[in-house]
Design an enzyme around this catalytic site. Sequence first.
Site, PDB file in Angstrom:
ATOM      1  N   GLU A  65       0.811  -1.218   0.000  1.00 32.70           N
ATOM      2  CA  GLU A  65       0.000   0.000   0.000  1.00 32.70           C
ATOM      3  C   GLU A  65       0.842   1.265   0.000  1.00 32.70           C
ATOM      4  OE1 GLU A  65      -3.713   1.812   2.601  1.00 32.70           O
ATOM      5  OE2 GLU A  65      -3.550  -0.319   2.205  1.00 32.70           O
ATOM      6  N   TYR A  69      -1.010  -2.423  13.272  1.00 35.85           N
ATOM      7  CA  TYR A  69      -1.887  -1.619  12.405  1.00 35.85           C
ATOM      8  C   TYR A  69      -2.843  -0.778  13.248  1.00 35.85           C
ATOM      9  CZ  TYR A  69      -5.322  -0.547   8.769  1.00 35.85           C
ATOM     10  OH  TYR A  69      -6.173   0.093   7.909  1.00 35.85           O
ATOM     11  N   ASP A 120      -3.256  -3.079   3.118  1.00 39.26           N
ATOM     12  CA  ASP A 120      -3.984  -3.236   4.381  1.00 39.26           C
ATOM     13  C   ASP A 120      -5.129  -4.232   4.204  1.00 39.26           C
ATOM     14  OD1 ASP A 120      -2.338  -1.440   5.577  1.00 39.26           O
ATOM     15  OD2 ASP A 120      -3.743   0.242   5.518  1.00 39.26           O
TER      16      ASP A 120
END
Length: 740
Positions: A20, A332, A115
């Site tokens: 990403e 995350y 993600d």
Amino acid sequence: MQSCLIDLTRVTCMDLYLCEKPKVGRALANILKANDRKEGYATDGGQIYVTWAVGHILEVFEPAEYDEKWKRWDVQHLPILPQQFQMKVKPSFKKQYDVVEKLLKKATTVYIATDIDREGESIARELMDRAGYWGTTYRVPIASLDPVSIREALNDIRPGEETYNLYMAAIGRTHADWLIGMNFSRLASLTAQAAGSRESLPVGRVLTAIVALVAFHDERRKNFVPHDYFTIDVIGNFAKGSLKANWIPPRSITDDGGRCVDQAYAQRLAAQLRSASITVVDVKTRETSKKPPLPFDMTSLQQYCANRWGYSASKTLKAAQELYETHTLITYPRSDCKYLPDSQFPQVQSILDALVEGDARLADKAALADSSKKPMAYNTSKVGAHHAIIPTTKVGDFKALPETEKNVFDAVRLRFIAQFCEDQVDKVTKINLEAAGQKFLASGKVPVSPGWAAVYGNDPEACDPKDDKDDEETDSTKQKLPLLEAGDQGTVSEALLQSKKTQPPKPFTESTLLGAMNNVSRFVDEPELKKILDEKDGIGTQATRAGILDNAFRYGYLQRKKKQIVATDKAYGMLKIVPPALASPGMTAGWEKQLDKIASGELSLEEFEQKIVNWMTKLVAAGKEKIANNDLGSAATDFAEKAEESNHQCFECSAPLKRIPGKNGYFWGCQDREKCGATFPDARGKPKKREKQPDNAPECPDCGKAMRMRTSKKGKGKGPSKFWGCSGFPECKSTMEFKG
């Protein structure tokens, strides 16, 4: 860094890992031993290639790019309904897109390593679609950037078809939000303009619902009618000591909240109580245990930081993102889950060791944790795409962190350590008493064992910072009670009668508004919608709430008054114009439910989009009819132009300029929005013409966006100088030397 020209003529078999962001790509490349770093990708010199996006590299066409007539904001051109949605490359990311596209056209297998959520899936799949890649696809579920987590993800690679429907749901969300934003923003703005305003009224699916939430809450406060009520506290003296007890009034003289509303009754009782006898009816003592609060998800972390340090939601999110991407010290951060997978429990001691190695002062607190004890936070069945935010096994120098990141990391690490500590134990005693034929209650609490609270130094503000100080325990609850028994007799030495007023709901703060967004079902009456909102954890997502709130302030719908957040007149005016459904939290929650059905394969993308188009077309037609009939309702007065005409003209078209408050201060906007719409920076209350930007602007080394030439302020003995600053400021503050 080598040239961005890619020679793939000799590559016959390529495993391409698509990440990403650049930092994720570099972390993954290290584990895959893809150490040959090129510009925009890395390779092991053989079959493995790692490349990356920079968030969403592609964006949906603007209306005018579908049809020139949609360039004008004309009510006759509504609704805006593209026959087929199209995507374009964002200009600032063109170079990286070319790298990714060339690699995708040569790849034989693609491993999506973005993600693990709807938007992450979309970032990868939209690039694959545009490049025409339809080969073998796998999913790498990376939840954290530390080496241990990346290796675990590489050992848990899944078939790409398992997550493909997430992409379909993301497309549905993108298209629906585009349709709502483009059509209703124009319809609302044109309605206001028909009333004589020059205001632009942005409308969004979640944005409008949040603004409505604040506005309706403010209305409840304004319309609140207080009433008097009366309390009596007595001091009872016994042979074994004294205590303070609160009067429990009979139901016949109380309101719905159990408060006495009969002043004469309370006055008579207060007079009778002075020097009256008081008797213990019963004594109940029990030990209560309180488990540590679960690890953070993003919303609870934002609430904690808002209450403790006054951080905005976006400030906390930015710091957490830095801790995740730059320092790799936390997992995350944009998570909506407070639980952890059972498979990660063996890492606990390694995480504790890393925390102590990075900050030796933490050793005493870490010693309180029993890493062999598996807390309730470890429960795989309650983990979705992401797990709770916790520290990683990476050793980092805590002292070297910037202050904001240091505070956010401290909150995360202490919450993690607390999971492995004993429960907090208190002894709670309640004594029921009787005096002058009335009931009284005395309560007291004595700490037995601090348990996990010792990690915070037994500081209530650190354990659970409160936004509302009135919620703290009363003095009577904290008192140490004498050892009394049923039947003990005493005397009332004091009876304090107080007259009080019921209070309106408290204004929203950053913390309580985030909580309301997360638990918005309590503001909805319909049982089915309440259920949906409970299942979806409110409106917006953990990843988007901070940005949506920032926009609400930037558009002038919300404003801060110290810690309070209130709706503006502009917000009330906008809400009177838009269809009521757009202001309903239930509507946006219902949409999210439909998107979940797309993700699970229960609903097709085509069905969802057709429903949205049909619904929107009816509402737009009704709004157009009101404008045609001059049926503007309160908009005729709400949006009468109040601002003074500007003496400044647009540098592009000479139309009047208007000074407008924005997210990062004031700016100037051209009032001929249909033909121009240019904006200019504010320089001490006057518009400033932008400097012509060089054609050779470099990319930001941190985020990949285009750099802009900027001019520094004059220093002592120095004139202004030029430098490169990231166009993503203030989110990215990267700078480079300008060599003219």
